[in-house]
Design a protein around this motif. Structure first.
Motif, PDB file in Angstrom:
ATOM      1  N   ARG A  13       0.861  -1.183   0.000  1.00  0.00           N
ATOM      2  CA  ARG A  13       0.000   0.000   0.000  1.00  0.00           C
ATOM      3  C   ARG A  13       0.893   1.227   0.000  1.00  0.00           C
ATOM      4  NH1 ARG A  13      -2.734   3.429   3.979  1.00  0.00           N
ATOM      5  NH2 ARG A  13      -1.730   2.267   5.689  1.00  0.00           N
ATOM      6  N   ARG A  14       0.702   2.093  -0.983  1.00  0.00           N
ATOM      7  CA  ARG A  14       1.458   3.331  -1.008  1.00  0.00           C
ATOM      8  C   ARG A  14       0.778   4.343  -0.102  1.00  0.00           C
ATOM      9  NH1 ARG A  14       3.616   6.846  -6.306  1.00  0.00           N
ATOM     10  NH2 ARG A  14       4.810   8.365  -5.059  1.00  0.00           N
ATOM     11  N   VAL A  15       1.583   5.061   0.701  1.00  0.00           N
ATOM     12  CA  VAL A  15       1.037   6.059   1.614  1.00  0.00           C
ATOM     13  C   VAL A  15       1.664   7.415   1.319  1.00  0.00           C
ATOM     14  CG1 VAL A  15       0.594   4.328   3.397  1.00  0.00           C
ATOM     15  CG2 VAL A  15       2.763   5.579   3.423  1.00  0.00           C
ATOM     16  N   GLU A  16       1.065   8.453   1.873  1.00  0.00           N
ATOM     17  CA  GLU A  16       1.561   9.811   1.661  1.00  0.00           C
ATOM     18  C   GLU A  16       2.945   9.980   2.287  1.00  0.00           C
ATOM     19  OE1 GLU A  16       0.387  12.178  -0.096  1.00  0.00           O
ATOM     20  OE2 GLU A  16      -1.658  11.519  -0.539  1.00  0.00           O
ATOM     21  N   ASN A  17       3.822  10.653   1.579  1.00  0.00           N
ATOM     22  CA  ASN A  17       5.174  10.874   2.107  1.00  0.00           C
ATOM     23  C   ASN A  17       5.160  11.705   3.388  1.00  0.00           C
ATOM     24  OD1 ASN A  17       6.266   9.514  -0.137  1.00  0.00           O
ATOM     25  ND2 ASN A  17       6.256  11.396  -1.349  1.00  0.00           N
ATOM     26  N   THR A  18       4.202  12.612   3.486  1.00  0.00           N
ATOM     27  CA  THR A  18       4.114  13.473   4.670  1.00  0.00           C
ATOM     28  C   THR A  18       3.709  12.686   5.916  1.00  0.00           C
ATOM     29  OG1 THR A  18       1.859  14.034   4.000  1.00  0.00           O
ATOM     30  CG2 THR A  18       3.605  15.564   3.355  1.00  0.00           C
ATOM     31  N   GLU A  43       6.366  11.753   9.279  1.00  0.00           N
ATOM     32  CA  GLU A  43       6.489  12.483  10.537  1.00  0.00           C
ATOM     33  C   GLU A  43       5.463  11.980  11.543  1.00  0.00           C
ATOM     34  OE1 GLU A  43       6.132  17.029  12.373  1.00  0.00           O
ATOM     35  OE2 GLU A  43       6.378  16.749  10.204  1.00  0.00           O
ATOM     36  N   ALA A  44       4.224  11.811  11.096  1.00  0.00           N
ATOM     37  CA  ALA A  44       3.181  11.287  11.989  1.00  0.00           C
ATOM     38  C   ALA A  44       3.520   9.877  12.451  1.00  0.00           C
ATOM     39  CB  ALA A  44       1.831  11.308  11.277  1.00  0.00           C
ATOM     40  N   PHE A  45       4.101   9.083  11.561  1.00  0.00           N
ATOM     41  CA  PHE A  45       4.521   7.727  11.905  1.00  0.00           C
ATOM     42  C   PHE A  45       5.555   7.746  13.040  1.00  0.00           C
ATOM     43  CE2 PHE A  45       8.225   4.957  11.199  1.00  0.00           C
ATOM     44  CZ  PHE A  45       7.678   3.731  11.563  1.00  0.00           C
ATOM     45  N   LEU A  46       6.549   8.614  12.927  1.00  0.00           N
ATOM     46  CA  LEU A  46       7.573   8.695  13.972  1.00  0.00           C
ATOM     47  C   LEU A  46       6.967   9.125  15.305  1.00  0.00           C
ATOM     48  CD1 LEU A  46      10.464  10.397  11.959  1.00  0.00           C
ATOM     49  CD2 LEU A  46      10.385   8.028  12.746  1.00  0.00           C
ATOM     50  N   ASN A  47       6.080  10.116  15.260  1.00  0.00           N
ATOM     51  CA  ASN A  47       5.464  10.596  16.496  1.00  0.00           C
ATOM     52  C   ASN A  47       4.579   9.536  17.138  1.00  0.00           C
ATOM     53  OD1 ASN A  47       6.522  13.272  16.757  1.00  0.00           O
ATOM     54  ND2 ASN A  47       5.220  13.921  15.055  1.00  0.00           N
ATOM     55  N   ASP A  48       3.797   8.827  16.327  1.00  0.00           N
ATOM     56  CA  ASP A  48       2.905   7.797  16.851  1.00  0.00           C
ATOM     57  C   ASP A  48       3.707   6.634  17.437  1.00  0.00           C
ATOM     58  OD1 ASP A  48       0.421   6.791  17.464  1.00  0.00           O
ATOM     59  OD2 ASP A  48       0.059   5.903  15.495  1.00  0.00           O
ATOM     60  N   THR A  49       4.786   6.258  16.734  1.00  0.00           N
ATOM     61  CA  THR A  49       5.654   5.191  17.225  1.00  0.00           C
ATOM     62  C   THR A  49       6.266   5.584  18.569  1.00  0.00           C
ATOM     63  OG1 THR A  49       6.163   4.473  14.973  1.00  0.00           O
ATOM     64  CG2 THR A  49       7.704   3.806  16.687  1.00  0.00           C
ATOM     65  N   SER A  50       6.675   6.843  18.684  1.00  0.00           N
ATOM     66  CA  SER A  50       7.244   7.342  19.936  1.00  0.00           C
ATOM     67  C   SER A  50       6.202   7.363  21.044  1.00  0.00           C
ATOM     68  CB  SER A  50       7.810   8.749  19.716  1.00  0.00           C
ATOM     69  OG  SER A  50       8.201   9.333  20.938  1.00  0.00           O
ATOM     70  N   SER A  87       6.437  -3.687   7.027  1.00  0.00           N
ATOM     71  CA  SER A  87       7.436  -2.618   7.096  1.00  0.00           C
ATOM     72  C   SER A  87       6.916  -1.324   6.505  1.00  0.00           C
ATOM     73  CB  SER A  87       8.715  -3.036   6.357  1.00  0.00           C
ATOM     74  OG  SER A  87       8.434  -3.337   5.005  1.00  0.00           O
ATOM     75  N   LEU A  88       7.540  -0.228   6.932  1.00  0.00           N
ATOM     76  CA  LEU A  88       7.396   1.064   6.272  1.00  0.00           C
ATOM     77  C   LEU A  88       8.696   1.331   5.546  1.00  0.00           C
ATOM     78  CD1 LEU A  88       5.492   3.592   6.019  1.00  0.00           C
ATOM     79  CD2 LEU A  88       7.004   4.660   7.696  1.00  0.00           C
ATOM     80  N   GLU A  89       8.626   1.666   4.249  1.00  0.00           N
ATOM     81  CA  GLU A  89       9.831   1.834   3.448  1.00  0.00           C
ATOM     82  C   GLU A  89       9.729   3.110   2.626  1.00  0.00           C
ATOM     83  OE1 GLU A  89      10.982  -1.720   1.378  1.00  0.00           O
ATOM     84  OE2 GLU A  89      10.113  -3.030   2.914  1.00  0.00           O
ATOM     85  N   CYS A  90      10.810   3.887   2.618  1.00  0.00           N
ATOM     86  CA  CYS A  90      10.833   5.163   1.902  1.00  0.00           C
ATOM     87  C   CYS A  90      11.925   5.148   0.840  1.00  0.00           C
ATOM     88  CB  CYS A  90      11.085   6.315   2.870  1.00  0.00           C
ATOM     89  SG  CYS A  90       9.732   6.615   4.016  1.00  0.00           S
ATOM     90  N   PHE A  91      11.627   5.750  -0.305  1.00  0.00           N
ATOM     91  CA  PHE A  91      12.553   5.810  -1.432  1.00  0.00           C
ATOM     92  C   PHE A  91      12.719   7.260  -1.879  1.00  0.00           C
ATOM     93  CE2 PHE A  91      10.699   1.659  -1.330  1.00  0.00           C
ATOM     94  CZ  PHE A  91      11.698   0.786  -1.737  1.00  0.00           C
ATOM     95  N   ASP A  92      13.905   7.562  -2.436  1.00  0.00           N
ATOM     96  CA  ASP A  92      14.150   8.907  -2.939  1.00  0.00           C
ATOM     97  C   ASP A  92      13.717   9.027  -4.399  1.00  0.00           C
ATOM     98  OD1 ASP A  92      16.192   7.846  -4.565  1.00  0.00           O
ATOM     99  OD2 ASP A  92      17.757   8.339  -3.122  1.00  0.00           O
ATOM    100  N   ALA A  93      13.941  10.190  -4.978  1.00  0.00           N
ATOM    101  CA  ALA A  93      13.457  10.459  -6.337  1.00  0.00           C
ATOM    102  C   ALA A  93      14.147   9.605  -7.383  1.00  0.00           C
ATOM    103  CB  ALA A  93      13.640  11.940  -6.662  1.00  0.00           C
ATOM    104  N   ASP A  94      15.343   9.101  -7.076  1.00  0.00           N
ATOM    105  CA  ASP A  94      16.055   8.231  -8.015  1.00  0.00           C
ATOM    106  C   ASP A  94      15.659   6.766  -7.871  1.00  0.00           C
ATOM    107  OD1 ASP A  94      17.558  10.331  -9.120  1.00  0.00           O
ATOM    108  OD2 ASP A  94      19.028  10.209  -7.495  1.00  0.00           O
ATOM    109  N   GLY A  95      14.879   6.461  -6.845  1.00  0.00           N
ATOM    110  CA  GLY A  95      14.501   5.074  -6.598  1.00  0.00           C
ATOM    111  C   GLY A  95      15.355   4.387  -5.557  1.00  0.00           C
ATOM    112  N   ILE A 114      -0.503   1.207  13.951  1.00  0.00           N
ATOM    113  CA  ILE A 114       0.257   2.417  13.618  1.00  0.00           C
ATOM    114  C   ILE A 114       0.345   2.592  12.104  1.00  0.00           C
ATOM    115  CG2 ILE A 114       2.583   3.425  13.646  1.00  0.00           C
ATOM    116  CD1 ILE A 114       2.906   2.264  16.482  1.00  0.00           C
ATOM    117  N   LEU A 115       0.656   1.518  11.389  1.00  0.00           N
ATOM    118  CA  LEU A 115       0.786   1.607   9.933  1.00  0.00           C
ATOM    119  C   LEU A 115      -0.570   1.754   9.254  1.00  0.00           C
ATOM    120  CD1 LEU A 115       3.620  -0.985   9.189  1.00  0.00           C
ATOM    121  CD2 LEU A 115       3.789   1.467   9.610  1.00  0.00           C
ATOM    122  N   ALA A 116      -1.594   1.111   9.799  1.00  0.00           N
ATOM    123  CA  ALA A 116      -2.933   1.209   9.208  1.00  0.00           C
ATOM    124  C   ALA A 116      -3.471   2.632   9.269  1.00  0.00           C
ATOM    125  CB  ALA A 116      -3.887   0.249   9.911  1.00  0.00           C
ATOM    126  N   ALA A 117      -3.016   3.403  10.258  1.00  0.00           N
ATOM    127  CA  ALA A 117      -3.501   4.781  10.416  1.00  0.00           C
ATOM    128  C   ALA A 117      -2.883   5.746   9.413  1.00  0.00           C
ATOM    129  CB  ALA A 117      -3.209   5.260  11.839  1.00  0.00           C
TER     130      ALA A 117
END
Length: 346
Positions: free
Chosen positions: A225-230, A233-240, A306-314, A336-339
């Motif tokens: 599932r693709r999620v919003e890049n923004t 930050e919410a993911f880090l705060n919720d995990t904390s 997992s949550l995984e992030c990629f840059d503009a080059d892939g 946390i990830l479902a939210a």
């Protein structure tokens, strides 16, 4: 073609820009960071053997250190002791409760022992770079480190060649998403049959695709599932806030460094999303994140999500899994990830 900078010119530029980080200064000068460090050989810098088999068994004697691994978009800093080193022809590893790495020795091309004078005294570090002169790992001594072991280590690893110039190769381009639509059904069938997350890269390679390409091909299925890049930050705060333990991977072509534990203190500073804990720091360029995915892979112990992030080059920026509890409960991590909001497109 511009004439290459001499070691003296590089040292002068360093003297004139003492507040700049080596990586940023090297980039501004059009050279690699390894070339910048090499220019100071004989002036607080010693060239040392870069091979992990030579280096890693000696690190235990240093005691507690700070290990730093980074890529273009993320810096992973972990405090601990280098314990059990396991050598391998293609991949090696350090295993321990604090320092946990996966090492790819063929990319460790240059090594330096660095002693830099600061307002707080001498800062000692071991710095290792790939063939293009990009850092693969740096190891910094702390106040609690065994400084007596430093001299022995440097003497043991010192190379006969102490020249202040090195030859670096061109940096290899990052591979973007690589797909193979004809193999989509085979990918999904083998994905569903996974018993270990480590099988995934072997499957995608055999099917003529890469990780990000496989995610693109599986978007209509349950696994991705693709999620919003923004949402990061919410993911880090919720995990904390929930005290969720994680397994967080950051790497480059030569080294992957892993944090096990919580992410307690989250601070945003401009484009940087930071975790600032006593034993672990993460510095993530949120503005570099181009694609973010929640990914599920079956394993013998149940789904690994997992949550995984990629840059503009892939390129993969970071990968984060939930750490299983003693009773194997990952329900909080799943929540946390479902939210996280699904990607809505441009």
């Amino acid at each position: 073609m511009n004439k290459p900078m001499s070691a003296a010119e590089i040292r002068a530029a360093k003297t004139d820009n003492t507040q700049m980080r080596d990586r940023d200064l090297a980039q501004s000068l059009g050279i690699s960071e390894a070339e910048l460090v090499a220019a100071h050989v004989g002036d607080g810098v010693t060239r040392i053997k870069p091979a992990p088999d030579d280096v890693m068994p000696l690190l235990l004697a240093l005691g507690e250190v700070m290990a730093l691994t980074r890529n273009e978009s993320c810096v992973h800093e972990r405090v601990g002791t280098f314990l059990k080193y396991h050598s391998g022809q293609h991949a090696s590893m350090v295993l321990g409760p604090d320092i946990d790495t996966r090492i790819f020795p063929k990319h460790w091309a240059f090594g330096f022992a660095v002693e830099a004078q600061t307002d707080k005294g001498t800062r000692r570090s071991l710095q290792f770079f790939d063939g293009a002169g990009d850092a693969v790992q740096k190891i910094y001594l702390r106040d609690t480190s065994n400084v007596d072991a430093w001299d022995v280590l440097v003497e043991t690893l010192t190379l006969a060649d102490q020249s202040a110039r090195i030859e670096v190769a061109d940096r290899a381009a990052v591979e973007g998403p690589k797909t193979n639509p004809e193999k989509r059904d085979e990918l999904l069938a083998e994905w569903a049959a996974l018993t270990d997350t480590h099988q995934f890269n072997r499957i995608t390679s055999r099917l003529g695709m890469n990780r990000l390409g496989a995610y693109h091909m599986a978007l209509e299925e349950r696994w991705v599932r693709r999620v919003e890049n923004t949402a990061v930050e919410a993911f880090l705060n919720d995990t904390s806030d929930k005290g969720q333990k994680v397994i967080l991977f950051v790497g480059n072509k030569g080294n992957i460094q892993i944090h096990w534990g919580t992410l307690d203190t989250i601070k945003v500073m401009g484009p940087w999303l930071n975790v600032l804990d006593p034993m672990f720091n993460l510095h993530l360029r949120g503005d570099h994140i181009a694609e973010t995915y929640v990914v599920e892979k079956p394993t013998k112990r149940g789904p690994a999500i997992s949550l995984e992030c990629f840059d503009a080059d892939g390129g993969l920026i970071f990968q984060c899994f939930g750490q299983r509890t003693d009773d194997d409960d990952l329900s909080q991590w799943v929540d946390i990830l479902a939210a996280l909001p699904s990607y809505k497109g441009e």
